[in-house]
Design a protein around this motif. Structure first.
Motif, mmCIF file in Angstrom:
data_model
loop_
_atom_site.group_PDB
_atom_site.id
_atom_site.type_symbol
_atom_site.label_atom_id
_atom_site.label_comp_id
_atom_site.label_asym_id
_atom_site.label_seq_id
_atom_site.Cartn_x
_atom_site.Cartn_y
_atom_site.Cartn_z
ATOM 1 N N MET B 1 39.419 11.068 40.920
ATOM 2 C CA MET B 1 39.619 12.194 40.008
ATOM 3 C C MET B 1 41.098 12.355 39.674
ATOM 4 N N ALA B 2 41.331 12.716 38.429
ATOM 5 C CA ALA B 2 42.722 12.885 37.991
ATOM 6 C C ALA B 2 43.379 14.041 38.744
ATOM 7 N N THR B 3 44.610 13.836 39.101
ATOM 8 C CA THR B 3 45.360 14.835 39.854
ATOM 9 C C THR B 3 46.778 14.896 39.324
ATOM 10 N N LEU B 4 47.328 16.082 39.245
ATOM 11 C CA LEU B 4 48.725 16.233 38.834
ATOM 12 C C LEU B 4 49.484 16.931 39.954
ATOM 13 N N ILE B 5 50.554 16.291 40.419
ATOM 14 C CA ILE B 5 51.325 16.809 41.543
ATOM 15 C C ILE B 5 52.761 17.021 41.075
ATOM 16 N N ASN B 6 53.337 18.142 41.457
ATOM 17 C CA ASN B 6 54.738 18.370 41.143
ATOM 18 C C ASN B 6 55.498 18.688 42.434
ATOM 19 N N VAL B 7 56.213 17.683 42.922
ATOM 20 C CA VAL B 7 57.069 17.830 44.101
ATOM 21 C C VAL B 7 58.464 17.406 43.637
ATOM 22 N N PRO B 8 59.509 18.182 43.935
ATOM 23 C CA PRO B 8 60.841 17.743 43.515
ATOM 24 C C PRO B 8 61.167 16.367 44.116
ATOM 25 N N ALA B 9 61.727 15.464 43.302
ATOM 26 C CA ALA B 9 62.037 14.122 43.784
ATOM 27 C C ALA B 9 63.140 14.165 44.829
#
Lengths: 258, 105
Positions: B1-9
């Motif tokens: 399933m498509a997932t979008l993750i936002n963690v600072p690099a």
């Protein structure tokens, strides 16, 4: 001072009947400008925009082989980022063979039938929405030019007639709300100008992505009219008129709307 | 399933960082009926876990009232470079994972 205000108000009211009717090009506004800050923020951030989940699915489908021809979209069209750029801003477009305008969804299904020898995807199915969202996403930020083709003129006119025509038990035309009364409220919700800049879009009420045809059909149900079938010439004409009416506005796919 | 993750690099040691996750799921409540009157069975994500280099830093239980495609945002402290692992578990044996890396200076 107050007399000046009274005169200004009088002038404004006098100008109102002239404003009713079609919206001048420089006064056209995307539905985005009618939304609250939270919903705008949701659309603006690609990691919080749920429409992007469908774009990701569409990206995967783009390079998945389908049908008995064992071909993927990418096998003919290559990298969508360049080949599909600006395409959705021109749809619905004229299909020379059929001699009538077709929507992006219909184009995808024609491609599946003719080039992939695959079965058509049903309207509003996850795969069709994902593919059209992925294709339309490549046009994000590009100005809408649909309906510019002179051969489309009679179809744009048909769509305009449908937009202006009263229908349903409530006897309302699209224009009664979206040309004459935008910026006011209907049951607490803002009435927009009905500019289809971000389709397929993620509607929070639907909790999923949906096409412009779904939106049009639910408006028709709202005025208690019999909604046209998906893919019917009337819906395509309406879609074409709406896109030509939004000429110059920028594509937002996938937009988020309440 | 498509997932979008936002963690600072990237982050500095000790920084409070925000993590945002969004995943595809229909979150069918189990309270709806079809046109024919049959109950649509419940199909939801029931729990979410985030591990930072193997240590659990966040966990959430999800319920039928939560909207489709659940979006979760939470905070943690950047301690060391490494990997965030995310896991969604749900009805009918549903399981989905994702990960994201961070560099801590």
């Amino acid at each position: 001072m107050s007399s000046w205000r009274a005169i200004a108000a009088a002038l404004l009211f006098a100008a109102l009947p002239a404003l009713a009717g079609e919206i001048p090009p420089d006064a056209r506004r995307s539905g985005y400008t009618f939304m609250g800050p939270d919903t705008r923020a949701m659309q603006d951030d690609d990691t919080s925009n749920p429409g992007m989940l469908f774009v990701l699915d569409g990206e995967a489908l783009w390079s998945t082989k389908a049908g008995s021809a064992e071909k993927a979209c990418a096998d003919c069209h290559g990298d969508a980022r360049s080949s599909m750029k600006g395409v959705a801003a021109r749809y619905p477009a004229l299909d020379k063979l059929l001699a009538r305008p077709i929507t992006l969804d219909q184009r995808i299904n024609l491609c599946r039938a003719n080039h992939q020898q695959a079965t058509a995807l049903t309207y509003e199915s996850r795969d069709l929405l994902a593919l059209s969202a992925f294709v339309a996403h490549q046009s994000r930020g590009i100005a809408i030019t649909a309906g510019d083709d002179p051969d489309l003129k009679p179809f744009v006119a048909q769509g305009r007639d449908l937009f202006m025509q009263r229908e349903g038990q409530l006897n309302l035309a699209c224009s009664n709300c979206h040309d004459d009364n935008f910026d006011k409220r209907l049951a607490g919700a803002p009435i927009t100008q009905a500019q289809p800049t971000g389709y397929p879009l993620y509607r929070l009420e639907w909790q999923t992505l949906g096409s412009l045809e779904r939106r049009l059909r639910s408006c028709m149900t709202g005025v208690r009219a019999q909604a046209y079938e998906y893919g019917s010439p009337e819906l395509v004409a309406l879609e074409l008129y709406l896109m030509s009416r939004a000429r110059g506005l920028k594509m937002e796919t996938p937009a988020v709307r309440p | 399933m498509a997932t979008l993750i936002n963690v600072p690099a990237k982050a500095r040691r000790g920084d409070i960082i925000e993590i945002r996750t969004l995943t595809s799921h229909i979150m069918e409540t189990g309270f709806r009926h079809t046109m024919a009157g049959a109950l649509v069975p419940r199909d939801i994500i029931t729990s979410f876990i985030c591990r930072y280099n193997g240590t659990e830093v966040f966990r959430a239980d999800l319920f039928p009232a939560i909207a489709a495609n659940p979006y979760l945002s939470f905070f943690t402290i950047a301690k060391e470079s490494g990997k965030f692992e995310f896991e969604w578990i749900g009805d009918n044996g549903y399981s989905s994972t994702a990960s994201a890396s961070i560099t801590v200076e």
